[in-house]
Scaffold this motif. Structure first.
Motif, short mmCIF file in Angstrom:
data_model
loop_
_atom_site.label_atom_id
_atom_site.label_comp_id
_atom_site.label_asym_id
_atom_site.label_seq_id
_atom_site.Cartn_x
_atom_site.Cartn_y
_atom_site.Cartn_z
N SER A 154 0.42 6.34 -7.03
CA SER A 154 -0.79 7.13 -7.25
C SER A 154 -0.49 8.62 -7.22
O SER A 154 -0.99 9.38 -8.06
CB SER A 154 -1.83 6.78 -6.18
OG SER A 154 -2.96 7.59 -6.28
N VAL A 155 0.33 9.05 -6.27
CA VAL A 155 0.70 10.46 -6.18
C VAL A 155 1.50 10.88 -7.41
O VAL A 155 1.25 11.94 -7.99
CB VAL A 155 1.49 10.74 -4.88
CG1 VAL A 155 2.12 12.12 -4.90
CG2 VAL A 155 0.60 10.58 -3.67
N GLN A 185 -2.58 14.98 -0.63
CA GLN A 185 -2.70 13.58 -0.94
C GLN A 185 -2.56 12.73 0.32
O GLN A 185 -3.28 11.77 0.51
CB GLN A 185 -1.63 13.16 -1.96
CG GLN A 185 -1.84 13.77 -3.32
CD GLN A 185 -3.07 13.22 -4.00
OE1 GLN A 185 -3.42 12.07 -3.82
NE2 GLN A 185 -3.74 14.04 -4.76
N VAL A 186 -1.63 13.08 1.20
CA VAL A 186 -1.42 12.31 2.42
C VAL A 186 -2.63 12.39 3.32
O VAL A 186 -3.08 11.38 3.86
CB VAL A 186 -0.14 12.78 3.15
CG1 VAL A 186 -0.03 12.12 4.52
CG2 VAL A 186 1.08 12.47 2.33
N PHE A 235 0.83 -1.20 0.00
CA PHE A 235 0.00 0.00 0.00
C PHE A 235 0.87 1.26 0.00
O PHE A 235 0.49 2.27 -0.60
CB PHE A 235 -0.96 0.02 1.18
CG PHE A 235 -2.16 -0.86 0.97
CD1 PHE A 235 -3.01 -0.65 -0.12
CD2 PHE A 235 -2.46 -1.88 1.85
CE1 PHE A 235 -4.11 -1.46 -0.32
CE2 PHE A 235 -3.56 -2.69 1.65
CZ PHE A 235 -4.39 -2.47 0.56
N THR A 236 2.03 1.23 0.64
CA THR A 236 2.94 2.36 0.61
C THR A 236 3.42 2.61 -0.80
O THR A 236 3.44 3.74 -1.28
CB THR A 236 4.14 2.11 1.55
OG1 THR A 236 3.67 1.94 2.88
CG2 THR A 236 5.12 3.26 1.51
N THR A 252 0.53 3.99 -2.92
CA THR A 252 0.28 5.40 -2.64
C THR A 252 1.29 6.27 -3.37
O THR A 252 0.93 7.29 -3.96
CB THR A 252 0.35 5.67 -1.12
OG1 THR A 252 -0.63 4.87 -0.46
CG2 THR A 252 0.09 7.13 -0.81
N MET A 269 -5.35 10.01 2.50
CA MET A 269 -5.09 8.59 2.65
C MET A 269 -5.14 8.14 4.12
O MET A 269 -5.33 6.98 4.39
CB MET A 269 -3.72 8.24 2.07
CG MET A 269 -3.60 8.54 0.58
SD MET A 269 -4.80 7.68 -0.41
CE MET A 269 -4.12 6.06 -0.42
#
Length: 64
Positions: free
Chosen positions: A15-16, A46-47, A8-9, A12, A50
């Motif tokens: 995705s960013v 973005q962070v 997932f990291t 992410t 999430m």
């Protein structure tokens, strides 16, 4: 951190970066368009989207 957390990291981060490249492309493509207002990406935005609070398991769900 387990394997899914690491995945997932990475997801992410990808995705960013994808959103940043898409935004830069839109700004370049519309640079000569009259009345176009360029957009900017901020990583903090973005962070914050999430992150959500965790919850323990309940009788109907397994937690999140």
């Amino acid at each position: 951190m387990g394997l899914s957390g690491a995945m997932f990291t990475g997801l992410t981060g990808m995705s960013v970066n994808s959103a940043w490249i898409n935004n830069a492309g839109n700004n370049i493509a519309n640079a000569n368009t009259l009345a176009y207002k360029s957009t900017a990406m901020h990583f903090q935005t973005q962070v914050s989207q999430m992150i959500r609070s965790a919850a323990g398991p309940s009788p109907t769900t397994g937690g999140r």
